[in-house]
Write a protein that holds these residues in place. Structure first.
Motif, PDB file in Angstrom:
ATOM      1  N   ILE A 158       0.825  -1.214   0.000  1.00 19.12           N
ATOM      2  CA  ILE A 158       0.000   0.000   0.000  1.00 19.12           C
ATOM      3  C   ILE A 158       0.861   1.268   0.000  1.00 19.12           C
ATOM      4  CG2 ILE A 158      -2.024  -1.071   1.069  1.00 19.12           C
ATOM      5  CD1 ILE A 158      -1.102   0.221   3.747  1.00 19.12           C
ATOM      6  N   ASP A 159       2.147   1.112   0.328  1.00 19.44           N
ATOM      7  CA  ASP A 159       3.057   2.260   0.291  1.00 19.44           C
ATOM      8  C   ASP A 159       3.345   2.717  -1.135  1.00 19.44           C
ATOM      9  OD1 ASP A 159       4.300  -0.425   0.471  1.00 19.44           O
ATOM     10  OD2 ASP A 159       6.160   0.633   0.011  1.00 19.44           O
ATOM     11  N   HIS A 183      -1.692   5.346  -4.279  1.00 22.84           N
ATOM     12  CA  HIS A 183      -2.442   6.429  -3.638  1.00 22.84           C
ATOM     13  C   HIS A 183      -3.635   5.830  -2.896  1.00 22.84           C
ATOM     14  CE1 HIS A 183      -4.869  10.061  -3.149  1.00 22.84           C
ATOM     15  NE2 HIS A 183      -3.746  10.746  -3.331  1.00 22.84           N
ATOM     16  N   PRO A 184      -3.952   6.326  -1.689  1.00 23.82           N
ATOM     17  CA  PRO A 184      -5.081   5.765  -0.919  1.00 23.82           C
ATOM     18  C   PRO A 184      -6.405   5.727  -1.688  1.00 23.82           C
ATOM     19  CG  PRO A 184      -3.793   7.254   0.449  1.00 23.82           C
ATOM     20  CD  PRO A 184      -3.224   7.357  -0.931  1.00 23.82           C
ATOM     21  N   ASP A 185      -6.607   6.672  -2.608  1.00 23.85           N
ATOM     22  CA  ASP A 185      -7.859   6.706  -3.378  1.00 23.85           C
ATOM     23  C   ASP A 185      -8.046   5.475  -4.253  1.00 23.85           C
ATOM     24  OD1 ASP A 185      -8.356   9.133  -2.253  1.00 23.85           O
ATOM     25  OD2 ASP A 185      -7.831  10.331  -4.021  1.00 23.85           O
ATOM     26  N   LYS A 186      -6.956   4.783  -4.558  1.00 23.59           N
ATOM     27  CA  LYS A 186      -7.041   3.609  -5.423  1.00 23.59           C
ATOM     28  C   LYS A 186      -7.441   2.345  -4.657  1.00 23.59           C
ATOM     29  CE  LYS A 186      -3.895   4.974  -9.109  1.00 23.59           C
ATOM     30  NZ  LYS A 186      -2.714   4.586  -9.913  1.00 23.59           N
ATOM     31  N   LEU A 187      -7.344   2.408  -3.319  1.00 24.75           N
ATOM     32  CA  LEU A 187      -7.588   1.199  -2.522  1.00 24.75           C
ATOM     33  C   LEU A 187      -9.038   0.738  -2.537  1.00 24.75           C
ATOM     34  CD1 LEU A 187      -5.361   1.485   0.685  1.00 24.75           C
ATOM     35  CD2 LEU A 187      -5.171  -0.145  -1.200  1.00 24.75           C
ATOM     36  N   ASN A 204       3.818  -1.311   7.937  1.00 19.85           N
ATOM     37  CA  ASN A 204       2.578  -0.549   8.144  1.00 19.85           C
ATOM     38  C   ASN A 204       1.369  -1.483   8.294  1.00 19.85           C
ATOM     39  OD1 ASN A 204       4.141   1.686   7.797  1.00 19.85           O
ATOM     40  ND2 ASN A 204       3.360   2.224   5.778  1.00 19.85           N
ATOM     41  N   ASN A 205       0.637  -1.312   9.386  1.00 16.47           N
ATOM     42  CA  ASN A 205      -0.613  -2.042   9.653  1.00 16.47           C
ATOM     43  C   ASN A 205      -0.421  -3.538   9.912  1.00 16.47           C
ATOM     44  OD1 ASN A 205      -3.196  -1.005  10.089  1.00 16.47           O
ATOM     45  ND2 ASN A 205      -4.024  -2.047   8.304  1.00 16.47           N
ATOM     46  N   SER A 226       1.691  -2.809   4.454  1.00 13.59           N
ATOM     47  CA  SER A 226       2.958  -2.747   3.736  1.00 13.59           C
ATOM     48  C   SER A 226       3.906  -3.697   4.456  1.00 13.59           C
ATOM     49  CB  SER A 226       3.527  -1.328   3.725  1.00 13.59           C
ATOM     50  OG  SER A 226       4.853  -1.364   3.231  1.00 13.59           O
ATOM     51  N   PRO A 232      -5.351  -3.797   4.610  1.00  9.76           N
ATOM     52  CA  PRO A 232      -4.255  -3.245   3.798  1.00  9.76           C
ATOM     53  C   PRO A 232      -2.976  -3.169   4.639  1.00  9.76           C
ATOM     54  CG  PRO A 232      -6.173  -1.758   3.907  1.00  9.76           C
ATOM     55  CD  PRO A 232      -6.303  -2.746   5.011  1.00  9.76           C
TER      56      PRO A 232
END
Length: 302
Positions: free
Chosen positions: A126-127, A130-134, A159-160, A154, A152
């Protein structure tokens, strides 16, 4: 004293080749137990990583990437991954956020259709997007399969990843401690050494060698005159031309492979290592059952 809050279970990491399963496993455990490469189909065996903390113990199983096999070794790898789905409490289906949904993902989701085990969709890398694509990406996967959870992450940056562990624990039931708290994998050190050497071959030889290489540890012994551990290993290839590539001009390639692998093995063992490597040719070994068994790919188990 019995701890009724202690949970345990098994979680399979599945996905098409090169989506970051080994990277995620190493991130979860905080150390290297699975080799990483930008070549697809790097993992050949099931690699169990043991995650232990006060909430309980999760045994993560990093499976070979599920793909359409082209030889006996590929057939073994695919059967290994699919068989694992029936033996675990949770399936973590890893996909690549940057690459998006591909035919390989659809191939796997077809095989998940009849599986009753809860399947989490883990969107990796996810890094890189762009967040909008998720959200559109998640919706496209949900149309194909009713995933229990969507997480989601990385794997590279971590991350997460903690949230992923929490989600797994929430699904698991109370259970026993399967392995000692300080054990991070069920594979013997001999196997891990061979994988570390194979990783360096994949990393340094690029397109010339990738999947026609196997590594066999022939000898491990402590030297009487020092604290150094001697490790003798054979790198096996399918053609004489590949042997020349791995040895390199004036032996430079083999020396570099040995240097990098030795550093990883020393970190794992916490001891000085003298690593000696040889290269030999076993023609078409990936299609020969006897050789496959000799290198640890035992098809009789599946």
């Amino acid at each position: 004293m019995e701890n009724n809050d202690y949970k345990s279970g098994f979680a399979a990491l599945i996905g098409r080749p090169n989506v970051g399963k080994s990277t995620l496993l190493n991130q979860l455990l905080g150390q290297k137990v699975a080799i990483m490469s930008d070549k697809p189909q790097t993992t050949r065996n099931r690699i169990q990583g043991v995650y232990s903390e006060e909430r309980g113990q999760i045994v993560f199983i990093d499976t070979p990437g599920i793909h359409k096999p082209k030889h006996r070794l590929g057939d073994f790898m695919s059967k290994t991954a699919v068989t694992t789905l029936r033996e675990v409490d949770i399936i973590l289906f890893l996909v690549d956020a940057e690459a998006g949904m591909g035919k390989g993902d659809e191939f796997i989701m077809d095989r998940l259709a009849g599986v009753e085990t809860p399947v989490y969709l883990v969107i990796n890398k996810i890094d890189l997007v762009h967040p909008d694509k998720l959200l559109p990406l998640i919706e496209s996967y949900m149309k194909k399969h009713a995933f229990t959870e969507v997480i989601p992450v990385s794997a590279k940056d971590g991350n997460n990843v903690d949230a992923l562990v929490t989600q797994v624990f929430e699904r698991l039931e109370a259970g026993p401690q399967f392995y000692p708290e300080d054990q991070v994998t069920d594979h013997p050190e001999r196997f891990l050494m061979s994988e570390m050497i194979r990783e360096k071959v994949l990393h340094l030889t690029h397109e010339e060698i990738p999947h026609s290489v196997a590594v066999e540890i022939e000898q491990i012994k402590k030297r009487e005159t020092s604290d150094t551990i001697y490790v003798g290993a054979v790198v096996v290839v399918e053609r004489s031309s590949q042997k020349g590539i791995i040895i390199g001009k004036q032996g430079r390639m083999l020396k570099e492979i040995g240097k990098l692998a030795r550093q990883d093995i020393e970190t794992m063992l916490g001891s000085k290592i003298f690593l000696e490597l040889w290269v030999k040719v076993e023609e078409d070994w990936r299609n020969k059952p006897k050789q496959l068994r000799g290198f640890g790919y035992d098809q009789d188990e599946y």
